[in-house]
Design an enzyme around this catalytic site. Sequence first.
Site, PDB file in Angstrom:
ATOM      1  N   SER A   1       0.839  -1.190   0.000  1.00 21.19           N
ATOM      2  CA  SER A   1       0.000   0.000   0.000  1.00 21.19           C
ATOM      3  C   SER A   1       0.884   1.254   0.000  1.00 21.19           C
ATOM      4  O   SER A   1       1.745   1.399  -0.860  1.00 21.19           O
ATOM      5  CB  SER A   1      -0.950  -0.048   1.200  1.00 21.19           C
ATOM      6  OG  SER A   1      -1.959   0.924   1.087  1.00 21.19           O
TER       7      SER A   1
ATOM      8  N   ARG B   1     -11.883   6.724   9.071  1.00 21.81           N
ATOM      9  CA  ARG B   1     -11.454   5.326   9.193  1.00 21.81           C
ATOM     10  C   ARG B   1     -12.540   4.376   8.704  1.00 21.81           C
ATOM     11  O   ARG B   1     -12.238   3.359   8.055  1.00 21.81           O
ATOM     12  CB  ARG B   1     -11.111   5.022  10.651  1.00 21.81           C
ATOM     13  CG  ARG B   1     -10.639   3.601  10.895  1.00 21.81           C
ATOM     14  CD  ARG B   1      -9.378   3.285  10.127  1.00 21.81           C
ATOM     15  NE  ARG B   1      -8.735   2.065  10.606  1.00 21.81           N
ATOM     16  CZ  ARG B   1      -7.597   1.591  10.146  1.00 21.81           C
ATOM     17  NH1 ARG B   1      -6.953   2.255   9.202  1.00 21.81           N
ATOM     18  NH2 ARG B   1      -7.071   0.487  10.638  1.00 21.81           N
TER      19      ARG B   1
ATOM     20  N   ASP C   1      -8.626  -7.050  -4.363  1.00 19.75           N
ATOM     21  CA  ASP C   1      -8.358  -5.673  -3.924  1.00 19.75           C
ATOM     22  C   ASP C   1      -9.161  -4.698  -4.771  1.00 19.75           C
ATOM     23  O   ASP C   1      -8.974  -4.612  -5.981  1.00 19.75           O
ATOM     24  CB  ASP C   1      -6.860  -5.389  -4.052  1.00 19.75           C
ATOM     25  CG  ASP C   1      -6.426  -4.096  -3.360  1.00 19.75           C
ATOM     26  OD1 ASP C   1      -7.285  -3.241  -3.074  1.00 19.75           O
ATOM     27  OD2 ASP C   1      -5.213  -3.960  -3.124  1.00 19.75           O
TER      28      ASP C   1
ATOM     29  N   HIS D   1      -7.825  -5.497  -0.007  1.00 25.55           N
ATOM     30  CA  HIS D   1      -6.549  -4.793   0.119  1.00 25.55           C
ATOM     31  C   HIS D   1      -5.770  -5.218   1.360  1.00 25.55           C
ATOM     32  O   HIS D   1      -4.542  -5.332   1.330  1.00 25.55           O
ATOM     33  CB  HIS D   1      -6.812  -3.285   0.140  1.00 25.55           C
ATOM     34  CG  HIS D   1      -5.579  -2.443   0.145  1.00 25.55           C
ATOM     35  ND1 HIS D   1      -4.670  -2.445  -0.891  1.00 25.55           N
ATOM     36  CD2 HIS D   1      -5.106  -1.567   1.078  1.00 25.55           C
ATOM     37  CE1 HIS D   1      -3.683  -1.601  -0.614  1.00 25.55           C
ATOM     38  NE2 HIS D   1      -3.923  -1.072   0.564  1.00 25.55           N
ATOM     39  N   ASP D   2      -6.463  -5.458   2.447  1.00 29.47           N
ATOM     40  CA  ASP D   2      -5.808  -5.836   3.705  1.00 29.47           C
ATOM     41  C   ASP D   2      -5.089  -7.182   3.625  1.00 29.47           C
ATOM     42  O   ASP D   2      -4.395  -7.562   4.574  1.00 29.47           O
ATOM     43  CB  ASP D   2      -6.817  -5.877   4.851  1.00 29.47           C
ATOM     44  CG  ASP D   2      -6.913  -4.550   5.586  1.00 29.47           C
ATOM     45  OD1 ASP D   2      -6.159  -3.627   5.258  1.00 29.47           O
ATOM     46  OD2 ASP D   2      -7.763  -4.448   6.499  1.00 29.47           O
TER      47      ASP D   2
END
Length: 374
Positions: free
Chosen positions: A164, A236, A325, A355-356
């Site tokens: 990232s 967040r 992702d 993505h994580d």
Amino acid sequence: MSPARDLPPATGAWREGDPPGRRQFLTVPGELRLEAGGSLPGYRVAYETWGKLNSDASNAVLIEHALTGDSHAAGPAGPGHPSPGWWDGLIGPGRALDTDEVFVVVPNILGGCQGTTGPSSPDPDGKPWGSRFPRLTVRDQVVAEAALADALGIERWALVLGGSMGGMRALEWAVGLPARVDALLVVASTAAASAEQIAWAAPQLHAIRSDPGWRGGDYYDAAPGEGPHVGLGIARRIAHVTYRSEPELSQRFGRHRQAPGDDRYAVESYLDHHADKLVRRFDANSYLLLTESMNDHDVGRDRGGVGQALSRVTARTVVAGVDSDRLYPPYQSRDLAAGIATAGEAAVISSPYGHDSFLIETPQLSALVKSLLG
């Protein structure tokens, strides 16, 4: 009303007087001129290390953390470290980054909030920088890391890796300082921020700046519960949705309520939990500053375009994307790999976690690391 101890602090930043934990600190004197035109009158870098640097300094590995990460990539939570190491499964004896063999260095990013100079840090007069902190780019952040490498006696990294935003800095090392990078691993990242990535960031930035507790960036003397925690929490929540995949959220939560008598859906509770965790360990100004540096990321800027910039890379390179992702879709990894002569085809991390996955899929990441260090 909840007691003050349950309210989020004005900032979740590490502050002077807090337990240092495993952090070490390097103070770099002298003016740092910044790409966007400002400057810093010196700065400090917080970092952690694992393993031992060998006699010719040839076994050093640089790990670059993502947006809300920090230097604590391995080890348990404890005083000074509210969260356990975010890449703990990769670092240690017998692991892919075998600390019996390699010397691992993880700096906290310039502009961050976990010991490296950033908006929550004291200025030369001892007051938090706040709204006066200058704009930074990924290139500025790599300049600070190069100063750390110099201080540690590391002329060339055996491997630079990150996912990232960490992948952005890893790539910038290989483009801007190619003679200092032997091998490169870029995961779930890109050569330049896309319109959609900037668009996802925009409401996050607006949420923080619209919070009355933000006070234009000068909120560090606010009482618990009176800082910009609502805006940071909203940011967040938005970001975390982009970090996971729709199939995973559907399978985990569906349309279930959190609990009898709780009007929230389970997925809402999940986002609330992650928002509450972040406001207690991060700083709103750093979130703004670092997000904008991600938006500005473009290795081709003032280098003749992305293609010309990537032609500078001489490191043995692996680029990897995550098949699920939606924030940094796999085509960006394919395009990045295609532009680097030493890369070959982009690797694919297969995972439902979006993505994580670059934080979760340890076995697949370990295989990529070993392919470059073997």
